[in-house]
Design an enzyme around this catalytic site. Structure first.
Site, PDB file in Angstrom:
ATOM      1  N   LYS A 169       0.830  -1.074   0.159  1.00  0.00           N
ATOM      2  CA  LYS A 169      -0.125   0.032  -0.025  1.00  0.00           C
ATOM      3  C   LYS A 169       0.807   1.152  -0.039  1.00  0.00           C
ATOM      4  O   LYS A 169       1.924   1.095   0.459  1.00  0.00           O
ATOM      5  CB  LYS A 169      -0.815  -0.060   1.242  1.00  0.00           C
ATOM      6  CG  LYS A 169      -0.129   0.009   2.580  1.00  0.00           C
ATOM      7  CD  LYS A 169      -1.230  -0.335   3.739  1.00  0.00           C
ATOM      8  CE  LYS A 169      -0.230  -0.501   4.993  1.00  0.00           C
ATOM      9  NZ  LYS A 169      -1.102  -0.985   6.025  1.00  0.00           N
ATOM     10  N   ARG A 186     -11.274  -1.067  14.457  1.00  0.00           N
ATOM     11  CA  ARG A 186     -11.113  -0.448  13.034  1.00  0.00           C
ATOM     12  C   ARG A 186     -12.222  -0.922  12.062  1.00  0.00           C
ATOM     13  O   ARG A 186     -13.140  -0.749  12.174  1.00  0.00           O
ATOM     14  CB  ARG A 186      -9.868  -0.279  12.558  1.00  0.00           C
ATOM     15  CG  ARG A 186      -9.580   0.526  11.622  1.00  0.00           C
ATOM     16  CD  ARG A 186      -7.930   0.933  11.030  1.00  0.00           C
ATOM     17  NE  ARG A 186      -7.451  -0.318  10.521  1.00  0.00           N
ATOM     18  CZ  ARG A 186      -6.133  -0.448  10.034  1.00  0.00           C
ATOM     19  NH1 ARG A 186      -5.440   0.496  10.351  1.00  0.00           N
ATOM     20  NH2 ARG A 186      -5.612  -1.536   9.621  1.00  0.00           N
ATOM     21  N   TYR A 230      15.036  31.120   6.825  1.00  0.00           N
ATOM     22  CA  TYR A 230      13.854  31.836   7.335  1.00  0.00           C
ATOM     23  C   TYR A 230      13.731  31.995   8.729  1.00  0.00           C
ATOM     24  O   TYR A 230      14.157  30.918   9.469  1.00  0.00           O
ATOM     25  CB  TYR A 230      12.677  31.210   6.675  1.00  0.00           C
ATOM     26  CG  TYR A 230      12.557  31.114   5.125  1.00  0.00           C
ATOM     27  CD1 TYR A 230      12.550  32.092   4.487  1.00  0.00           C
ATOM     28  CD2 TYR A 230      12.261  29.927   4.441  1.00  0.00           C
ATOM     29  CE1 TYR A 230      12.416  32.514   3.126  1.00  0.00           C
ATOM     30  CE2 TYR A 230      12.201  29.910   3.041  1.00  0.00           C
ATOM     31  CZ  TYR A 230      12.051  31.247   2.504  1.00  0.00           C
ATOM     32  OH  TYR A 230      11.897  31.194   0.992  1.00  0.00           O
ATOM     33  N   MET A 264      11.151  25.225   1.781  1.00  0.00           N
ATOM     34  CA  MET A 264      10.346  23.935   1.344  1.00  0.00           C
ATOM     35  C   MET A 264      11.293  23.214   0.386  1.00  0.00           C
ATOM     36  O   MET A 264      11.034  22.166  -0.149  1.00  0.00           O
ATOM     37  CB  MET A 264       9.095  24.743   0.391  1.00  0.00           C
ATOM     38  CG  MET A 264       8.168  23.934   0.022  1.00  0.00           C
ATOM     39  SD  MET A 264       7.089  24.467  -1.270  1.00  0.00           S
ATOM     40  CE  MET A 264       6.289  25.706  -0.075  1.00  0.00           C
TER      41      MET A 264
END
Ligand SMILES: *Cc1c(COP(=O)(O)O)cnc(C)c1O
Length: 381
Positions: free
Chosen positions: A44, A142, A271, A318
């Site tokens: 997955k 679940r 930053y 980023m």
């Protein structure tokens, strides 16, 4: 996308997947496991960021009998790439998804009778018999039918004409920590359901309960098949579970130094002005940031350059991060940097990065952005 001529991608930041190590890990697990225990390879979320098609192929070649994913699109991507193994989708499917599962021979979980009856009718109109598994909830709360209510549901589903009840599964809430008491209770609950099935003459091909933690530490819960995701990737789910000699991580994250600059005492970095040089320093700029999946840390964490640890300084951007290379004077532009993996004698493992984020290895593996090119080593094994 433009392809680079060398083994490196155009972008000087990438994720490396060593398929030969993946292959080795599967072989090591094959030797470790009891001979008749079957493997379901959990791929997955792009095989935890490694690429589901590539991992599926190695799993198939290593003898895995089943594959599993979490979404219909993940299953369809495998089918579109001619992966023919049985595929199980975890979780619940709505009606439109069920239709696709019948068409593409994808096994799903049906956990209640009315859904199963509907699915059986759908299979009938398609002229097929659909494979299903049932999940028994033994304490995770679940998916699945509660263990105490499971038998009549299993009995009804097993009796439907156009479904084949191929498997019954359960899933652990905690299998990889030292305290196994709840896991043992879950096994007892599951075993009760299996026993009552036997008493009613209901048989299934696959009874399965274990994830990696269960596979390693709870052999009494192996049953017919184990669902392992993280282990073939060479990563352990916890610090305390059993180790298997020879398993090594398959994924590394690398980049190249994009700039080297000298700071004077008093200069700020990054930053938010989170770092200020107290003395003259040399720093390297690495063209990979939190947008690529590295945790958004400030003045925390390390990377490897020339086999040495360089501390991250300032806050991550980023698309870039800065590291202090004052103690690694040989650093040059376009030198290779390892953010996760081995360089020389040093290693930064996934757990070290997880700690920066207060999270776990699973989160880090699946967080590396798909804008980082995947480079597959030894794709012919
Ligand atoms: C993800 C998942 C697994 C695999 O877990 P690992 O710890 O990676 O081995 C097994 N079973 C289910 C139901 C899962 O969702």
């Amino acid at each position: 996308m433009y392809k680079s001529q060398s083994k490196h991608p155009l972008r000087p930041a990438w994720v490396e997947i060593n398929l030969r190590q993946l292959w080795r890990n599967f072989q090591i697990i094959n030797i470790d496991k009891p001979a008749n225990l079957q493997i379901l390879s959990v791929i997955k979320d792009q095989a935890y960021g490694h690429g589901s098609v590539q991992v599926a192929r190695v799993a198939e070649q290593s003898g895995a009998t089943y594959l599993a994913v979490a979404t219909i699109d993940e299953a369809l991507e495998l089918r579109q790439h001619d992966v023919t193994s049985p595929i199980l989708i975890f979780g619940e499917r709505h009606e439109e998804e069920l239709k696709v599962c019948i068409d593409e021979n994808i096994t799903c979980l049906v956990n209640n009778v009315s859904k199963a009856e509907k699915y059986s009718r759908m299979a009938k109109s398609a002229g097929k018999k659909a494979l299903v598994h049932i999940e028994v909830d033994t304490g995770l709360s679940r998916y699945g039918v509660r263990w105490s209510e499971a038998l009549p549901v299993i009995e009804a589903i097993a009796g439907l004409d156009h479904l084949v009840l191929e498997g019954v599964m359960s899933h652990f809430a905690m299998s990889d920590e030292l305290d196994k008491s709840f896991a043992v209770l879950q096994i007892e609950r599951f075993q009760q359901v299996l026993n009552s099935m036997t008493n009613r003459g209901i048989r299934v091909k696959y009874r399965h309960m274990c994830n990696t933690g269960g596979y390693l530490d709870l052999p009494q819960a192996h049953f017919d098949l184990v669902r392992i995701g993280i282990l073939p990737l060479g990563i352990y789910p916890s610090q305390v579970c059993r180790r298997i000699a020879g398993l090594q991580p398959v994924m590394s994250v690398k980049a190249k130094v994009a700039a080297v600059r000298d700071l004077e005492a008093g200069d700020f970095v990054g930053y938010g002005m989170r770092y200020r040089a107290s003395t003259p320093r040399r720093i390297a700029v690495i063209p990979l940031g939190f947008g690529d999946g590295y945790p958004r840390v400030r003045n925390q964490g390390h990377v490897l350059i020339h086999g040495k640890r360089a501390p991250v300084i300032g806050g991550l951007a980023m698309d870039a991060m800065m590291v202090d290379v004052t103690a690694i004077p040989e650093t040059r532009v376009w030198d290779e940097v390892v953010l996760m993996g081995v360089q020389g004698q040093e290693e930064i493992d996934v757990h070290e990065i997880a700690q920066l984020k207060g999270s776990v290895s699973y989160d880090i593996l699946t967080s590396w952005s798909w804008r980082l090119p995947r480079v597959y080593l030894n794709s012919n094994l």
